[in-house]
Design an enzyme around this catalytic site. Sequence first.
Site, PDB file in Angstrom:
ATOM      1  CG  HIS A  66      34.643  60.844  33.167  1.00 41.32           C
ATOM      2  ND1 HIS A  66      34.447  59.646  32.897  1.00 41.32           N
ATOM      3  CD2 HIS A  66      33.783  61.594  33.493  1.00 41.32           C
ATOM      4  CE1 HIS A  66      33.011  59.607  33.118  1.00 41.32           C
ATOM      5  NE2 HIS A  66      32.775  60.645  33.321  1.00 41.32           N
ATOM      6  CD  GLU A 106      26.734  61.537  36.996  1.00 44.11           C
ATOM      7  OE1 GLU A 106      26.753  61.956  36.139  1.00 44.11           O
ATOM      8  OE2 GLU A 106      27.589  61.241  37.881  1.00 44.11           O
ATOM      9  CG  ASP A 152      27.227  59.113  33.600  1.00 45.40           C
ATOM     10  OD1 ASP A 152      27.564  57.913  32.952  1.00 45.40           O
ATOM     11  OD2 ASP A 152      28.012  60.010  33.855  1.00 45.40           O
TER      12      ASP A 152
HETATM   13  C1  3PY Z   1      27.223  63.627  32.728  1.00 48.07           C
HETATM   14  O1  3PY Z   1      26.764  64.370  32.098  1.00 48.07           O
HETATM   15  O2  3PY Z   1      27.304  62.596  32.975  1.00 48.07           O
HETATM   16  C2  3PY Z   1      28.101  64.431  33.766  1.00 48.07           C
HETATM   17  O3  3PY Z   1      28.967  63.861  34.537  1.00 48.07           O
HETATM   18  C3  3PY Z   1      28.578  66.007  33.344  1.00 48.07           C
HETATM   19  O4  3PY Z   1      27.939  66.485  32.930  1.00 48.07           O
HETATM   20 MG    MG Z   2      28.529  61.870  34.701  1.00 50.76          MG
END
Ligand code: 3PY
Ligand code: MG
Length: 264
Positions: free
Chosen positions: A48, A152, A178
Amino acid sequence: MDIPKNEFKRALAKSRAQIGVFVGLDSPIATEVLATAGFDFLLVDGEHGPGDVRSILAQLQAAAAYPVSVVVRPANHDASLIKRLLGIGVQTLLVPMVETAEQAAALVAATRYPPAGIRGVGTGLERGARWNAIDGYHLKADAEMCLVVQVESMAGLANLDAIAATPGVDGVFIGPADLAASMGHLGQTGHPEVRAAISDAIARIGAAGKAPGVFAHDPALGAQYREGGAVFLAVGADTGLLRNAAVKLAASFKDTGGAAGATY
Ligand code: 3PY
Ligand code: MG
């Protein structure tokens, strides 16, 4: 000299709790400060923030003198990016957005030399091998590689059992931000449906014999995930720690109306 032992990999294999923090400031000084703080691991982010191969290298060098594991998150699944990260000495990767067992297997292959995988051989040019100062690096490197994949998304959750069962995957880390977005709850990592999905995922990862991990900046929620079987937790981010402390300090001297934010 011998290859550095991957203590993080050993801890995950033995379900020894590991507490860490995301590192997004992308500064070797900030990373070195964090290395003195008592965390088990620093999760240096290349997904990020501005972090790239050169700035991650500087952070590996900064943390090397301290008893802390460094986990690096690449921007994507690109095997040539992973090759460069292993080349600068990364031994533990946390790879974002893994949705299928095929992706997980390809990531394992990217971290292993042939015949097990596809990692290119260039030890004389690489800090990972200490430029060939490490005896037999190419014979020992695979055994010290630790691969954590991030699940995620709803698609990733649907394939979680197969992802976790993939040989060579040491752990699976759930990304609540995510995942919440994928579930239609953007920005609501504490939403009951998101928390339930995370708890279920932690149990399934553990049942597959792999180490479950998750981000949880709230200590009560972190304790709940730990009780449910999470072995490794990221509990904050340096950016959030800095901002929140700065907001608090400013507000203690003047009425700025500033509000501290979440830590991730
Ligand atoms: C998220 O929460 O999407 C992450 O990649 C890190 O916690
Ligand atoms: Mg993430």
